[in-house]
Design a protein around this motif. Sequence first.
Motif, mmCIF file in Angstrom:
data_model
loop_
_atom_site.group_PDB
_atom_site.id
_atom_site.type_symbol
_atom_site.label_atom_id
_atom_site.label_comp_id
_atom_site.label_asym_id
_atom_site.label_seq_id
_atom_site.Cartn_x
_atom_site.Cartn_y
_atom_site.Cartn_z
ATOM 1 N N GLY A 1 38.356 41.045 45.730
ATOM 2 C CA GLY A 1 37.113 40.809 46.339
ATOM 3 C C GLY A 1 36.479 41.969 47.388
ATOM 4 O O GLY A 1 37.307 42.801 47.879
ATOM 5 N N ASN A 2 35.191 41.593 47.602
ATOM 6 C CA ASN A 2 34.611 42.540 48.450
ATOM 7 C C ASN A 2 34.989 42.311 49.956
ATOM 8 O O ASN A 2 35.687 41.442 50.317
ATOM 9 N N ALA A 3 34.314 42.498 50.966
ATOM 10 C CA ALA A 3 34.460 42.245 52.250
ATOM 11 C C ALA A 3 34.279 40.825 52.519
ATOM 12 O O ALA A 3 34.768 39.877 53.486
ATOM 13 N N LYS A 4 33.219 40.134 51.733
ATOM 14 C CA LYS A 4 33.228 38.507 51.909
ATOM 15 C C LYS A 4 34.063 37.925 50.889
ATOM 16 O O LYS A 4 33.977 36.647 50.811
ATOM 17 N N GLY A 5 34.949 38.501 50.243
ATOM 18 C CA GLY A 5 35.874 37.856 49.380
ATOM 19 C C GLY A 5 35.285 37.651 48.049
ATOM 20 O O GLY A 5 35.814 36.826 47.040
ATOM 21 N N GLN A 6 34.338 37.980 47.712
ATOM 22 C CA GLN A 6 33.386 37.673 46.430
ATOM 23 C C GLN A 6 33.936 38.784 45.338
ATOM 24 O O GLN A 6 34.196 39.950 45.808
ATOM 25 N N ASP B 1 34.152 33.455 44.531
ATOM 26 C CA ASP B 1 34.382 33.850 45.844
ATOM 27 C C ASP B 1 35.727 32.988 46.425
ATOM 28 O O ASP B 1 35.717 32.921 47.759
ATOM 29 N N GLU C 1 30.998 43.302 41.736
ATOM 30 C CA GLU C 1 31.037 43.021 43.344
ATOM 31 C C GLU C 1 32.484 43.135 43.366
ATOM 32 O O GLU C 1 33.341 42.957 42.443
#
Length: 303
Positions: free
Chosen positions: A109-114, A47, A72
């Motif tokens: 990453g996804n919207a949360k940076g993961q 993340d 993810e």
Amino acid sequence: MSLRPTIETRRAQPTMEGAGVHLHRAFGFQDPSELDPFLLFDDFRNDVPEHFEKGFPWHPHRGIETITYVLEGTVEHSDSLGNSGTLGAGSVQWMTAGSGILHQEMPHGNAKGQMHGFQLWGNLPSDQKMTTPRYQDITGADIPEVTDDDGTRVRVITGEFWGQTGPVDGIAADPQYLDISVPSGMKKTFKIDTYRRAFAYVFQGAGAFADASNPSGVLLEKEVAGQELNIRDLSGDRTLIRFGTGDEVTVQAGPDGIRFLLISGAPINEPVAWHGPIVMNTQEELMQAMRDLRNGTFIQPAH
């Protein structure tokens, strides 16, 4: 029916690959016979974008298949044959490198940076080492998922299981690749072809896999210094379980349930000459691959 014993349990080890991607390696670059036909398994989960955004720039492969499963984030890929695309959450790419391919894989990453995904390397038998390269990109929506009455869920990526057939086909090792979730406290048995090598990789929750000393798979407990302790540690996050021979695997989920990959394939039983992303049968074939890379003939004409 015969229970497959647990012959080894080990934690994936942190390492770095590509242009600085932080990941955990469950096995690879050691004894290629222990999980034949599988050569390497990486868990790239992070993340911190700086630890994966530089990705895996252009690099060669020959003589193997790479299987990328994204949970993810996304992975953008492109190759020397002109293919390109993006793997989204839940999707799979099965790349048969065959005679040779140059490609790059760039995780985001996804919207949360993961970012979370896995890559498995499968060997190719000698008569398919120089086959024409190909890709199979499978979206998450195309992967069948079946739920049992007790809440156990299985995504069938390849092979047949519980009446479903995975969308990836034509793979040399005829593998079975399952993503399994078992609810809290539930004990479950899964059938595996006796003639396949098999391993599990736990990536969420924990559980006890049955073995010769605990054939029921029950989470046995004992009293030590006034505390209740498990006789055997639960297999938790980032744990590889290697199984012996038999035709079924039993697991009992811990208090938070367990999610793991269950992967099996038919062993090739051939010599392995291995250098980085190139896996052949002999040192001469390996040296020829290096010469091809140097003189620009690594990419073979389609045949």
